[in-house]
Design an enzyme around this catalytic site. Structure first.
Site, short mmCIF file in Angstrom:
data_model
loop_
_atom_site.label_atom_id
_atom_site.label_comp_id
_atom_site.label_asym_id
_atom_site.label_seq_id
_atom_site.Cartn_x
_atom_site.Cartn_y
_atom_site.Cartn_z
N ASN A 148 -28.75 7.82 -20.09
CA ASN A 148 -28.30 8.19 -18.51
C ASN A 148 -27.05 9.10 -18.67
OD1 ASN A 148 -26.59 6.11 -19.59
ND2 ASN A 148 -26.01 5.31 -17.56
N GLY A 224 -26.15 0.08 -23.62
CA GLY A 224 -27.80 0.17 -23.45
C GLY A 224 -28.17 -1.15 -22.62
N GLU A 246 -21.98 -2.68 -24.96
CA GLU A 246 -21.53 -2.10 -23.57
C GLU A 246 -22.96 -2.24 -22.89
OE1 GLU A 246 -18.83 -1.37 -22.39
OE2 GLU A 246 -17.48 -1.32 -23.94
N CYS A 280 -24.40 2.74 -15.27
CA CYS A 280 -24.30 1.44 -15.43
C CYS A 280 -23.05 0.81 -14.27
CB CYS A 280 -23.60 0.84 -16.65
SG CYS A 280 -22.32 1.76 -17.36
N GLU A 462 -14.15 -1.00 -25.15
CA GLU A 462 -13.99 0.36 -25.52
C GLU A 462 -12.93 1.19 -24.44
OE1 GLU A 462 -17.11 2.18 -27.26
OE2 GLU A 462 -17.87 0.37 -28.32
P1 NDP Z 1 -31.74 0.54 -23.79
O1 NDP Z 1 -31.37 -0.79 -24.24
O2 NDP Z 1 -33.34 0.44 -23.67
O3 NDP Z 1 -31.88 1.56 -25.02
C1 NDP Z 1 -30.34 2.23 -25.44
C2 NDP Z 1 -30.57 2.48 -26.89
O4 NDP Z 1 -31.12 1.46 -27.56
C3 NDP Z 1 -31.33 3.68 -27.28
O5 NDP Z 1 -30.70 4.46 -27.85
C4 NDP Z 1 -32.56 2.69 -27.81
O6 NDP Z 1 -33.49 3.84 -28.37
C5 NDP Z 1 -31.98 2.15 -28.63
N1 NDP Z 1 -32.73 0.56 -28.93
C6 NDP Z 1 -33.63 0.22 -28.49
N2 NDP Z 1 -34.13 -0.98 -28.88
C7 NDP Z 1 -33.48 -1.09 -29.97
C8 NDP Z 1 -33.21 -2.13 -31.08
N3 NDP Z 1 -34.28 -3.23 -31.24
N4 NDP Z 1 -32.26 -1.91 -31.97
C9 NDP Z 1 -31.36 -0.92 -31.87
N5 NDP Z 1 -31.67 0.04 -30.97
C10 NDP Z 1 -32.37 -0.13 -29.97
O7 NDP Z 1 -31.33 1.11 -22.80
P2 NDP Z 1 -31.69 2.42 -21.85
O8 NDP Z 1 -31.43 3.57 -22.67
O9 NDP Z 1 -32.76 2.30 -20.97
O10 NDP Z 1 -30.30 2.49 -20.81
C11 NDP Z 1 -30.16 1.86 -19.72
C12 NDP Z 1 -29.58 0.62 -19.71
O11 NDP Z 1 -28.03 0.86 -20.53
C13 NDP Z 1 -28.86 0.15 -18.46
O12 NDP Z 1 -29.13 -1.43 -18.65
C14 NDP Z 1 -27.40 0.53 -18.29
O13 NDP Z 1 -26.81 -0.55 -17.45
C15 NDP Z 1 -26.81 0.37 -19.76
N6 NDP Z 1 -25.62 1.25 -19.86
C16 NDP Z 1 -24.65 0.45 -19.89
C17 NDP Z 1 -23.18 1.21 -20.11
C18 NDP Z 1 -22.20 0.44 -20.31
O14 NDP Z 1 -21.12 1.23 -20.45
N7 NDP Z 1 -22.14 -0.72 -19.91
C19 NDP Z 1 -23.30 2.64 -19.83
C20 NDP Z 1 -24.68 3.20 -19.60
C21 NDP Z 1 -25.81 2.35 -19.59
P3 NDP Z 1 -34.68 4.58 -27.68
O15 NDP Z 1 -34.42 4.84 -26.46
O16 NDP Z 1 -35.09 5.26 -28.57
O17 NDP Z 1 -35.68 3.35 -27.76
#
Ligand code: NDP
Length: 485
Positions: A148, A224, A246, A280, A462
């Site tokens: 995002n 994520g 996060e 988020c 963080e």
């Molecule tokens: P995901 O959890 O799907 O993915 C986040 C990252 O983790 C991506 O790079 C993804 O790779 C990677 N990933 C996926 N599976 C694994 C695994 N098993 N082991 C290690 N890495 C993995 O999140 P989204 O990308 O869909 O982002 C949206 C989410 O992020 C929302 O829930 C949002 O609230 C949260 N978010 C939280 C923030 C915060 O600061 N608290 C800020 C921004 C977003 P790939 O995409 O290549 O599968």
């Protein structure tokens, strides 16, 4: 355009011959490919970071701060390119990509350079001894980021991590790899020593998992979704890797009858729909004191209907496309769920789901902003993270009830309170189980403050000194003073 991994200061082809297509969210057209990296690629990247570690950790912190400034300056000279690339890769409006993504990415490097220069070791005197606390780097860090706010969040991790003397391997989201690649080009252009920052592309379940699991990775900073965070924790925790998570959020905007109405409508609209609701911190549950519920709701609906949705490249666009087809389907499923749960669609919904757009956007991932009333505060739509342009609106009768509803979720990331009574604003904000609250504003960030959540929103903080603490290990040396024994 085929992207490559960045390992040991060079762009290198992946050992795997497997590719992932990168699609433009606004049109659904393919415009690039990234390698779906293998375990062998992860090994190479971690080994490169490990080799660079002793030299990098041995530099003075002021030298590392100078490197951060160099990267920040070089990124700034690519300001327009960052914004246009991010807008294309994510589907977000160009103005947002400039104001938020490009600005903050540059600022993150400069901010942490300054913090690191100002950081002093601490001493604690005893009557017969003196304690010296110093902060050592942890080792090799895995930095995993979502789609995002791609460069904004990656730079938020890279800057403090390398600034504190760690070397890193980055794994951006496979959906939005373009600006991570741009950061590697920038790092290469300024001549950062090879191996300090490495990047591997690939999917999360493969490369992401292998990186977290790697025995030579000492810390994991993950941003994520909550379900992915749980998987990451289950892999990292048994090896006692330092871990920051996060995760997702389900944040409330609490509107009191004594708010400044016009500013609140505008602030709550922004907080609900910025980046199509894919931040988020977005306020996706709007709680309104009953006395002004009807009036506020009508004004909010008018404000949402005026949002300009369309070509992310146009200056006047306020809402762009969602990130992917899968995500659009997930978000739209909540329209069905809301209908099943008895919600009333004040904007959007089944009858008005898709915006009218130029033909070239017909295969993109678009939906209209959606405001839903009439749902129970326990409904799925008002307790689960949707992460899209859907908000629910609910009345409340008094402070206690507002607090109870706001806390009625397992998430605890952020929220906002809107009132002219600042004492009440603070009182209510302090009773929300969450990591960050704003009063009469939203996404108003001072980078020195802690950022992170509680419950399903994650572990750790963080930002500011919390980032410096996370990316280092404190060492206490206690020296006996014989003369004072
Ligand atoms: P995901 O959890 O799907 O993915 C986040 C990252 O983790 C991506 O790079 C993804 O790779 C990677 N990933 C996926 N599976 C694994 C695994 N098993 N082991 C290690 N890495 C993995 O999140 P989204 O990308 O869909 O982002 C949206 C989410 O992020 C929302 O829930 C949002 O609230 C949260 N978010 C939280 C923030 C915060 O600061 N608290 C800020 C921004 C977003 P790939 O995409 O290549 O599968």
């Amino acid at each position: 355009m085929d992207l490559q991994n960045f390992i040991g200061g060079e762009f290198k082809p992946s050992l795997s011959n497997d590719w992932i297509d990168i699609l433009e969210p606004s049109t659904g057209c393919k415009f690039a490919r990234v390698p779906n990296s293998s375990r062998g690629d992860v090994d190479l990247a971690v080994s490169s970071a490990r080799s660079a570690f002793p030299m990098w950790a041995g530099l003075e912190s002021s030298e590392r701060a100078d490197w951060l400034d160099k990267i920040g300056d070089a990124l700034e000279s690519n300001y327009d390119k960052i914004a246009t690339t991010e807008s294309r890769d994510t589907g977000k409006p160009i103005t947002l990509a400039r104001q938020v993504d490009a600005n903050r990415s540059v600022m993150n490097f400069r901010f942490f350079a300054q913090m690191i220069r100002e950081r002093r070791s601490e001493t604690f005197e005893m009557s017969d001894a003196k304690n010296f606390v110093s902060y050592n780097p942890v080792g090799v860090g895995a930095l995993i980021t979502p789609w995002n706010l791609p460069l904004y969040l990656l730079s938020w991790k890279v800057a403090p991590a390398i600034g504190m003397g760690n070397t890193v391997v980055c794994k951006p989201s496979e959906l939005t790899p373009m600006t991570a690649n741009l950061l590697m080009e920038t790092i290469n252009s300024v001549g950062l020593p090879p191996g300090v920052v490495n990047l591997i592309h690939g999917n999360g379940e493969g490369a992401g998992h292998d990186l977290v699991a790697h025995r030579d990775v000492n810390l994991v900073s993950f941003t994520g979704g909550t379900a992915t965070g749980a998987k990451v924790a289950s892999v990292a925790a048994p090896h006692f890797k330092k871990l920051s998570l996060e995760l997702g959020g389900k944040n409330s905007s609490i509107v009191f009858a004594d708010c400044s109405l016009e500013a609140t409508v505008s602030g709550v609209t922004r907080s609900a729909f910025l980046n199509q609701g894919q931040v988020c911190l977005c306020g996706s549950r709007i709680l309104v004191e009953r006395e002004i519920y009807n009036d506020f709701t009508n004004r909010l609906v008018q404000s949402v209907k005026q949002l300009k949705i369309g070509d992310p490249g146009h200056e006047e666009t306020e809402l762009g496309a969602l990130i992917s087809k899968d995500h659009l389907m997930k978000v739209m499923r909540y329209v069905d769920i809301a209908a099943e749960e008895g919600g009333e669609f004040l904007t959007g919904g089944h009858k008005n789901m898709y915006p009218q757009l130029e033909r070239r956007f017909s295969d993109g991932y678009w939906m209209n902003p959606t405001v839903i009333s009439g749902l129970s505060v326990d409904s799925r739509c008002s307790t689960e993270e949707i992460f899209g342009p859907i908000v629910t609106i609910h009345p409340f009768d008094d402070e206690e009830q507002a607090i109870e509803i706001a806390n009625n979720t397992n998430y605890g990331l952020a929220g906002s309170v809107w009132t002219e009574d600042l004492e009440k604003g603070r009182r209510v904000a302090e009773r929300i189980r969450t990591g960050i609250m704003w009063v009469n504003t939203w996404l108003h960030r001072d980078l020195r403050t802690p950022f992170g959540g509680v419950g399903d929103s994650g572990i750790g903080r963080e930002g500011g000194r919390w980032s410096l603490d996370f990316f280092s290990e404190p060492l206490n040396v206690c020296i006996l003073d014989k003369d004072n024994q």
